[in-house]
Design a protein around this motif. Structure first.
Motif, mmCIF file in Angstrom:
data_model
loop_
_atom_site.group_PDB
_atom_site.id
_atom_site.type_symbol
_atom_site.label_atom_id
_atom_site.label_comp_id
_atom_site.label_asym_id
_atom_site.label_seq_id
_atom_site.Cartn_x
_atom_site.Cartn_y
_atom_site.Cartn_z
ATOM 1 N N MET A 103 -4.285 -3.191 8.304
ATOM 2 C CA MET A 103 -2.858 -3.521 8.261
ATOM 3 C C MET A 103 -2.700 -4.984 8.662
ATOM 4 O O MET A 103 -3.308 -5.432 9.615
ATOM 5 C CB MET A 103 -2.120 -2.602 9.231
ATOM 6 N N ASN A 104 -1.883 -5.705 7.940
ATOM 7 C CA ASN A 104 -1.597 -7.096 8.269
ATOM 8 C C ASN A 104 -0.405 -7.161 9.203
ATOM 9 O O ASN A 104 0.671 -6.654 8.885
ATOM 10 C CB ASN A 104 -1.269 -7.892 7.000
ATOM 11 N N HIS A 116 3.903 -4.982 7.052
ATOM 12 C CA HIS A 116 4.363 -4.550 5.736
ATOM 13 C C HIS A 116 3.939 -3.110 5.493
ATOM 14 O O HIS A 116 2.792 -2.743 5.710
ATOM 15 C CB HIS A 116 3.782 -5.438 4.636
ATOM 16 N N THR A 117 4.888 -2.322 5.036
ATOM 17 C CA THR A 117 4.560 -1.011 4.493
ATOM 18 C C THR A 117 4.402 -1.241 2.994
ATOM 19 O O THR A 117 4.489 -2.364 2.534
ATOM 20 C CB THR A 117 5.660 0.022 4.796
ATOM 21 N N GLY A 118 4.231 -0.228 2.228
ATOM 22 C CA GLY A 118 4.045 -0.411 0.795
ATOM 23 C C GLY A 118 5.184 -1.120 0.111
ATOM 24 O O GLY A 118 4.995 -1.859 -0.844
ATOM 25 N N GLU A 119 6.392 -0.971 0.617
ATOM 26 C CA GLU A 119 7.547 -1.487 -0.102
ATOM 27 C C GLU A 119 8.413 -2.477 0.668
ATOM 28 O O GLU A 119 9.248 -3.141 0.079
ATOM 29 C CB GLU A 119 8.420 -0.307 -0.529
ATOM 30 N N SER A 145 15.704 1.309 5.913
ATOM 31 C CA SER A 145 15.142 2.527 6.495
ATOM 32 C C SER A 145 14.523 2.213 7.854
ATOM 33 O O SER A 145 14.476 1.054 8.280
ATOM 34 C CB SER A 145 14.070 3.106 5.568
ATOM 35 N N ASP A 146 14.084 3.235 8.545
ATOM 36 C CA ASP A 146 13.390 3.080 9.816
ATOM 37 C C ASP A 146 11.970 3.596 9.675
ATOM 38 O O ASP A 146 11.721 4.561 8.955
ATOM 39 C CB ASP A 146 14.096 3.878 10.924
ATOM 40 N N GLU A 147 11.047 2.958 10.369
ATOM 41 C CA GLU A 147 9.645 3.376 10.389
ATOM 42 C C GLU A 147 9.349 3.992 11.750
ATOM 43 O O GLU A 147 9.582 3.363 12.790
ATOM 44 C CB GLU A 147 8.731 2.166 10.141
#
Length: 83
Positions: A1-2, A19-22, A45-47
């Motif tokens: 993961m960056n 960064h997530t995928g989107e 959204s929330d992660e």
């Protein structure tokens, strides 16, 4: 993961971006250290961070703080202001 580390200042919180995928999510380090595990992302959204992700981020924060604190040699004025 960056991950990207943004150190805090008198006007901003110490933050880690990832960064997530989107989208990009923003982790406020103070809140993470208090046990919060849900952080906002750029798409509204929330992660919710898994224990593994929290551990990765905490390790990353420690590494980045050590780069600032334990830099070899005398500090330049810019280095002093950044620390």
């Amino acid at each position: 993961m960056n991950y990207k580390y943004l150190k805090g200042s008198e006007h901003s919180f110490e933050t880690v971006l990832f960064h997530t995928g989107e989208t990009t999510c923003i982790v406020n380090v103070d809140l993470l250290l208090c046990g919060i595990n849900k952080f906002p992302c750029g798409n509204g959204s929330d992660e919710i961070l898994t224990p593994e992700r929290r551990y990765e981020i905490l390790k990353f924060i420690k590494q980045e703080r050590e780069k600032i604190i334990h830099k070899d040699g005398p500090k330049s004025m810019e280095d002093w202001e950044n620390s």
